[in-house]
Scaffold this motif. Structure first.
Motif, PDB file in Angstrom:
ATOM      1  N   VAL A 345     -12.767 -21.765  18.618  1.00 12.80           N
ATOM      2  CA  VAL A 345     -14.024 -22.418  18.033  1.00 12.80           C
ATOM      3  C   VAL A 345     -15.035 -21.627  18.268  1.00 12.80           C
ATOM      4  O   VAL A 345     -15.894 -21.508  17.249  1.00 12.80           O
ATOM      5  N   SER A 346     -15.230 -20.942  19.371  1.00  7.35           N
ATOM      6  CA  SER A 346     -16.504 -20.084  19.845  1.00  7.35           C
ATOM      7  C   SER A 346     -16.538 -19.070  18.897  1.00  7.35           C
ATOM      8  O   SER A 346     -17.389 -18.550  18.317  1.00  7.35           O
ATOM      9  N   THR A 347     -15.095 -18.110  18.884  1.00  9.18           N
ATOM     10  CA  THR A 347     -15.041 -17.124  17.667  1.00  9.18           C
ATOM     11  C   THR A 347     -15.405 -17.322  16.520  1.00  9.18           C
ATOM     12  O   THR A 347     -16.082 -16.803  15.659  1.00  9.18           O
ATOM     13  N   CYS A 348     -14.850 -18.527  15.896  1.00  9.41           N
ATOM     14  CA  CYS A 348     -15.060 -18.842  14.561  1.00  9.41           C
ATOM     15  C   CYS A 348     -16.488 -19.274  14.351  1.00  9.41           C
ATOM     16  O   CYS A 348     -17.189 -18.814  13.149  1.00  9.41           O
ATOM     17  N   LEU A 349     -17.328 -19.803  15.316  1.00 13.75           N
ATOM     18  CA  LEU A 349     -18.599 -20.173  15.201  1.00 13.75           C
ATOM     19  C   LEU A 349     -19.519 -19.070  15.163  1.00 13.75           C
ATOM     20  O   LEU A 349     -20.314 -18.886  14.352  1.00 13.75           O
ATOM     21  N   ALA A 350     -18.926 -17.891  15.799  1.00 10.44           N
ATOM     22  CA  ALA A 350     -19.717 -16.692  15.830  1.00 10.44           C
ATOM     23  C   ALA A 350     -19.745 -16.275  14.320  1.00 10.44           C
ATOM     24  O   ALA A 350     -20.602 -15.579  13.932  1.00 10.44           O
ATOM     25  N   TYR A 351     -18.429 -16.149  13.643  1.00 10.80           N
ATOM     26  CA  TYR A 351     -18.335 -15.545  12.312  1.00 10.80           C
ATOM     27  C   TYR A 351     -19.150 -16.393  11.188  1.00 10.80           C
ATOM     28  O   TYR A 351     -19.226 -15.902  10.107  1.00 10.80           O
ATOM     29  N   LEU A 352     -19.503 -17.677  11.623  1.00 16.44           N
ATOM     30  CA  LEU A 352     -20.170 -18.276  10.780  1.00 16.44           C
ATOM     31  C   LEU A 352     -21.488 -17.809  10.579  1.00 16.44           C
ATOM     32  O   LEU A 352     -22.112 -18.135   9.443  1.00 16.44           O
ATOM     33  N   ALA A 353     -22.015 -16.987  11.210  1.00 16.25           N
ATOM     34  CA  ALA A 353     -23.308 -16.361  11.029  1.00 16.25           C
ATOM     35  C   ALA A 353     -23.257 -15.334   9.947  1.00 16.25           C
ATOM     36  O   ALA A 353     -24.361 -14.970   9.342  1.00 16.25           O
ATOM     37  N   PHE A 354     -22.158 -14.904   9.568  1.00 16.25           N
ATOM     38  CA  PHE A 354     -21.921 -14.305   8.419  1.00 16.25           C
ATOM     39  C   PHE A 354     -22.586 -14.702   7.205  1.00 16.25           C
ATOM     40  O   PHE A 354     -22.985 -14.216   6.038  1.00 16.25           O
ATOM     41  N   PHE A 355     -22.416 -16.043   7.100  1.00 15.65           N
ATOM     42  CA  PHE A 355     -22.812 -16.810   5.878  1.00 15.65           C
ATOM     43  C   PHE A 355     -24.235 -16.938   5.798  1.00 15.65           C
ATOM     44  O   PHE A 355     -24.992 -17.088   4.589  1.00 15.65           O
ATOM     45  N   ILE A 356     -25.140 -16.485   6.679  1.00 18.20           N
ATOM     46  CA  ILE A 356     -26.656 -16.532   6.448  1.00 18.20           C
ATOM     47  C   ILE A 356     -26.968 -15.140   6.309  1.00 18.20           C
ATOM     48  O   ILE A 356     -28.237 -14.850   6.310  1.00 18.20           O
ATOM     49  N   SER A 357     -26.131 -14.139   6.296  1.00 16.88           N
ATOM     50  CA  SER A 357     -26.626 -12.696   6.058  1.00 16.88           C
ATOM     51  C   SER A 357     -27.121 -12.183   4.541  1.00 16.88           C
ATOM     52  O   SER A 357     -27.729 -11.536   4.346  1.00 16.88           O
ATOM     53  N   GLY A 358     -26.595 -13.220   3.641  1.00 15.84           N
ATOM     54  CA  GLY A 358     -27.024 -13.187   2.431  1.00 15.84           C
ATOM     55  C   GLY A 358     -26.249 -12.037   1.699  1.00 15.84           C
ATOM     56  O   GLY A 358     -26.738 -11.448   0.293  1.00 15.84           O
ATOM     57  N   VAL A 359     -25.275 -11.468   2.135  1.00 13.51           N
ATOM     58  CA  VAL A 359     -24.367 -10.490   1.652  1.00 13.51           C
ATOM     59  C   VAL A 359     -22.857 -11.020   1.126  1.00 13.51           C
ATOM     60  O   VAL A 359     -22.447 -11.503   2.201  1.00 13.51           O
ATOM     61  N   GLU A 360     -22.823 -10.860  -0.037  1.00 12.62           N
ATOM     62  CA  GLU A 360     -21.429 -11.552  -0.360  1.00 12.62           C
ATOM     63  C   GLU A 360     -20.370 -11.044   0.213  1.00 12.62           C
ATOM     64  O   GLU A 360     -19.145 -11.853   0.564  1.00 12.62           O
ATOM     65  N   GLY A 361     -20.074  -9.760   0.597  1.00 13.61           N
ATOM     66  CA  GLY A 361     -18.887  -9.019   1.017  1.00 13.61           C
ATOM     67  C   GLY A 361     -18.834  -9.704   2.535  1.00 13.61           C
ATOM     68  O   GLY A 361     -17.830  -9.784   3.230  1.00 13.61           O
ATOM     69  N   LEU A 362     -20.027  -9.909   3.355  1.00 18.15           N
ATOM     70  CA  LEU A 362     -20.084 -10.075   4.721  1.00 18.15           C
ATOM     71  C   LEU A 362     -19.339 -11.813   4.671  1.00 18.15           C
ATOM     72  O   LEU A 362     -18.697 -12.204   5.328  1.00 18.15           O
ATOM     73  N   LYS A 363     -19.841 -12.572   3.683  1.00 18.47           N
ATOM     74  CA  LYS A 363     -19.518 -13.983   3.627  1.00 18.47           C
ATOM     75  C   LYS A 363     -18.029 -14.017   3.274  1.00 18.47           C
ATOM     76  O   LYS A 363     -17.268 -14.936   3.870  1.00 18.47           O
ATOM     77  N   GLN A 364     -17.376 -13.051   2.482  1.00 17.27           N
ATOM     78  CA  GLN A 364     -16.041 -13.065   2.270  1.00 17.27           C
ATOM     79  C   GLN A 364     -15.227 -12.828   3.682  1.00 17.27           C
ATOM     80  O   GLN A 364     -14.467 -13.387   3.903  1.00 17.27           O
ATOM     81  N   LEU A 365     -16.005 -11.686   4.380  1.00 20.34           N
ATOM     82  CA  LEU A 365     -15.368 -11.379   5.509  1.00 20.34           C
ATOM     83  C   LEU A 365     -15.311 -12.550   6.592  1.00 20.34           C
ATOM     84  O   LEU A 365     -14.354 -12.543   7.458  1.00 20.34           O
ATOM     85  N   GLY A 366     -16.478 -13.184   6.478  1.00 14.73           N
ATOM     86  CA  GLY A 366     -16.479 -14.486   7.497  1.00 14.73           C
ATOM     87  C   GLY A 366     -15.466 -15.657   7.103  1.00 14.73           C
ATOM     88  O   GLY A 366     -14.738 -16.042   8.106  1.00 14.73           O
ATOM     89  N   LEU A 367     -15.376 -15.778   5.847  1.00 11.28           N
ATOM     90  CA  LEU A 367     -14.405 -16.870   5.524  1.00 11.28           C
ATOM     91  C   LEU A 367     -13.027 -16.358   5.793  1.00 11.28           C
ATOM     92  O   LEU A 367     -11.971 -17.420   6.175  1.00 11.28           O
ATOM     93  N   PHE A 368     -12.666 -15.323   5.540  1.00 13.01           N
ATOM     94  CA  PHE A 368     -11.217 -14.885   5.679  1.00 13.01           C
ATOM     95  C   PHE A 368     -10.906 -14.720   7.207  1.00 13.01           C
ATOM     96  O   PHE A 368      -9.891 -15.216   7.715  1.00 13.01           O
ATOM     97  N   THR A 369     -11.796 -14.375   8.086  1.00 12.77           N
ATOM     98  CA  THR A 369     -11.617 -14.461   9.380  1.00 12.77           C
ATOM     99  C   THR A 369     -11.431 -15.850  10.135  1.00 12.77           C
ATOM    100  O   THR A 369     -10.459 -16.238  10.898  1.00 12.77           O
TER     101      THR A 369
END
Length: 779
Positions: A345-369
């Motif tokens: 859960v801790s690691t997944c929450l860390a990757y949730l931060a990619f969704f506030i980056s405003g970059v679609e590629g990072l959002k894809q990366l966050g969702l995938f991970t």
């Protein structure tokens, strides 16, 4: 106990489900190669132009071709044959090699040549002008050029079609030999190709390169000849192929190494087979989630996502190492689950931060991970135990492991160790004078230097547009931009004459503003006047009566025609030259003035500054670096949010300040150590270093959590020690191989995560409060 037949049935069902999901993903999966998905939303007009030009601009779609390996005459013939074979192909919007194309102006636009040409701005179309032109045509008809000129004379005695076609050639042209372009040494015939596909779409460019090579092979007249293709499209294909190829090679080596490691660690051939199932499930679920959410999956998401999801390999390893000979795997996984869940859960929450980056590629990366890690954890908890039997050996019974653990526990653990190491790391970070950030995207390219030098030489020989400098003209609409470009032409011509630039190109060079067209229209003679002038000019010349009727009809059509606009030429070949230089947007219209041969930008800067607020000299390198800096700020903000979310998840899971500190302090100090080591070695940080730090923190969190969880039980400590050793060794193996890569991106990921594994393991062992060894317990 799960019987062997039941285990086999569960494994078969699991594999069948993976096959179904894999088939579904394969049928729906669309890969994207548009690198703009990994760029942030532009914040300035200059950055917006950079994003647009990276994918769709004319400079990004240019390919430079060189044919070598034969005598110049043969090279010229093959260059002409290659151009003829490529023309008309929808994959190519422009094919130029210096050879005049009599069909450069389509028939429907022929009457408009008198509105487009400047030939009669200073000298009217009268009897004297016609007499002079017809005299020249008689000389042409008596020369070797007669076959080309004769069909043109009745309709175009002044050869305005030829004048326009030649004026529409690139503003700076290379040396002309045997009717085609050659390099300075005369050893290579040159062509300039503009593709319909975006320059940074490697899949589309791969098809273009294959087509070019196949066409060249078909027209090549001598076996020793070869074709060199350079430009952004060719480089995007090279970068993709080299990155994926090296990643595949290193990945294969890492896979073999991991299988051998698991065989050594667990002494069972079944372990590698069952351990791969959670990882395969994670990968397929991650792909499916991204495909459903975004419609396509970027190649970087695919490649980098599989690397990031490598942390999921720790989940089955922990279960395998914590199995006991006296209880079932289900009992082991239930005892393990609270600690494992906290880490997941801790690691997944860390990757949730990619969704506030405003970059679609990072959002894809966050969702995938996130989807992958949750899937790997869930399958480890609820499916994997069903495939495991009670082990024959318990890691806690290993005397070698016991001795190694006792040696580690015997090491001093002063409370000031973590603060001291953190302070030293901070000192290196703050006091080192080395530069911090890599803003130059070119530094991330795996394109060899010799190919970059070859590209620069070809660009210089061909006079291709400068890849750094561009002038931008702003206007309320297309007509305003075209008029402004016409006003600027005199000053730009002066820069060319002074040698400050070698040439320039504008949309107005192909399509004058309406006011200019109307002025030329008004200057054309009416039908009676032109007929009288033509009769006077041909009075004693050997032309048949009525032969110039098509000419008279075209002039009459031009006098009455509505002026051409960008909309009027939208479906004509002329639009190909205009669309890339005239960009109509919601708020305004932008005209691009491409420049070539810019050695010293100072005169250009002075010209643009004096031209007014509607003219801007754009430094694409500076705009790109500012875009990268803006990107970095967003990623750093995401990292800050990720750290807070990670800490919050650990607090919720442990709910004890001392235990939380015991877990988070070694991870935080380890990240400081990694940054300090890289910075101290002179490494400049890019996006991939920052993302790799999140992965490194997730790995370190698992190590600290499990050591903290097992602190009161000697045998559990040994099992945890075994699990962390296997996890750390496998992760270190994968990322150390990546660190050896020649690809800057892979090397950045590998070195960062590899250092993080070492730092996290050392600090977790030396700082987490572990019960000291008592008298030797019976294993």
């Amino acid at each position: 106990m799960t019987t062997p037949s039941r285990r086999l049935a569960i494994a078969a069902a699991w594999l069948f489900a993976l096959a179904l999901l894999g088939g579904l993903v394969a049928s729906r999966l669309e890969l994207s190669g548009d690198l703009r998905l990994f760029m942030p939303s532009p914040q300035t007009p200059a950055q917006a132009l950079v994003i647009e030009e990276l994918g769709e601009g004319p400079g990004s779609r240019l390919l430079l071709l060189a044919i070598e390996g034969a005598e110049p005459e043969v090279l010229a013939e093959d260059a002409q044959a290659l151009r003829a074979a490529l023309e008309g192909d929808p994959a190519f919007e422009l094919v130029a090699n210096g050879e005049f194309d009599a069909e450069a102006i389509p028939p429907e636009l022929l009457p408009y040549r008198y509105l487009l040409t400047p030939s009669f701005d200073d000298a009217p179309l009268d009897a004297a002008r016609l007499r002079e032109a017809l005299g020249e045509r008689l000389e042409d008809l008596a020369s070797p050029a007669a076959p080309m000129v004769e069909p043109l004379v009745p309709r175009d005695p002044t050869l305005e079609m030829l004048t326009l076609a030649e004026s529409w050639q690139p503003p700076v042209q290379p040396e002309l030999r045997h009717g085609v372009w050659f390099d300075r040494d005369g050893r290579a015939a040159l062509l300039l190709v503009e593709t319909a596909a975006a320059g940074f779409d490697p899949d589309a460019q791969q098809a273009v390169l294959a087509q070019l090579q196949a066409t060249f092979e078909a027209v090549r007249s001598e076996p020793g000849m070869h074709l060199t293709i350079s430009g952004p499209g060719a480089f995007s294909v090279l970068m993709r192929d080299k990155t994926s190829g090296e990643a595949s090679t290193l990945g294969a080596a890492a896979t073999v190494g991991m299988v051998l490691l698991l065989l050594f660690a667990y002494r069972s051939w079944r372990v590698p087979l069952v351990a791969v199932l959670p990882l395969a499930s994670a990968a397929l679920v991650g792909l499916a989630a991204v495909s459903l959410a975004f419609g396509s999956v970027h190649g970087i998401t695919l490649a980098f996502g599989f690397t990031l999801i490598g942390v999921a390999q720790d989940y089955p390893v922990h279960l395998l190492s914590h199995r006991r000979t006296d209880v079932s795997p289900w009992t082991s996984v239930r005892a393990l689950w609270p600690t494992l869940l906290t880490g997941v859960v801790s690691t997944c929450l860390a990757y949730l931060a990619f969704f506030i980056s405003g970059v679609e590629g990072l959002k894809q990366l966050g969702l995938f991970t996130i989807c992958g890690l949750l899937t790997a954890a869930a399958t480890t908890r609820f499916l994997l135990p069903a495939l495991l039997d009670t082990p024959r050996h318990d890691p806690a019974e290993s005397r070698r492991l016991d001795r190694a653990w006792s040696a580690l526990l015997a090491l001093p653990r002063p409370r000031w160790l973590a603060p001291l190491v953190g302070a030293l790391a901070l000192a290196v970070i703050l006091l080192s004078p080395r530069p911090w950030w890599e803003n130059d995207l070119a530094a991330l390219t795996p394109v060899p230097e010799d190919l970059l030098l070859r590209d620069a030489a070809l660009r210089q020989d061909l006079g291709a547009p400068d890849v750094r400098w561009m002038m931008v003209v702003h206007g309320a609409d297309a007509e305003a931009v075209l008029a402004r470009e016409t006003e600027l032409a005199g000053g730009l011509d002066a820069l060319v004459a002074a040698g400050d630039i070698a040439g320039y190109d504008t949309a107005a060079r192909y399509l004058p503003p309406v006011a200019v067209q109307r002025a030329r229209q008004a200057a054309l003679p009416d039908a009676p006047t032109l007929e009288a002038a033509l009769a006077e000019a041909t009075a004693d010349l050997p032309f048949r009566a009525g032969v110039f009727a098509p000419f008279l009809a075209d002039v009459a059509t031009a006098r009455a025609a509505a002026p051409l606009t960008p909309e009027a030429v939208a479906d004509t070949p002329l639009a190909l030259s205009i669309e890339g230089l005239l960009l109509e947007r919601e708020q305004d219209t932008v005209g691009l003035v491409t420049l070539s041969g810019v050695d010293d930008p100072a005169p250009l800067m002075a010209f643009a500054a004096a031209a007014g607020d509607d003219v801007e000299l754009l430094d694409l390198k500076d705009a790109t670096e500012s875009l990268v800096a803006a990107y970095r700020e967003r990623v750093l903000a995401a990292l800050g949010v990720a750290a807070l979310l990670l800490a919050a998840a650990v607090w919720i899971g442990l709910r004890d300040a001392r235990r939380v500190a015991a877990v988070l302090v070694p991870v935080a100090v380890a990240m400081l150590v990694v940054v300090a080591v890289l910075h101290g070695l002179g490494v400049t940080f890019n996006l991939f270093h920052l993302i790799a730090l999140i992965l490194g923190a997730g790995l370190g969190l698992d190590y600290a959590l499990f050591f903290e969880h097992a602190r009161g039980d000697r045998r559990e400590q040994l099992r945890t020690f075994h699990a962390v050793l296997v996890c750390g060794a496998s992760t270190l193996l994968v990322f150390a191989l990546l660190g050896l890569s020649s690809i800057p991106v892979l090397r950045a990921i590998g070195t960062t995560v590899g250092l993080a594994v070492l730092a996290n393991f050392a600090l977790a062992v030396l700082t987490v409060r572990i019960a000291p060894p008592s008298r030797r317990e019976a294993p």
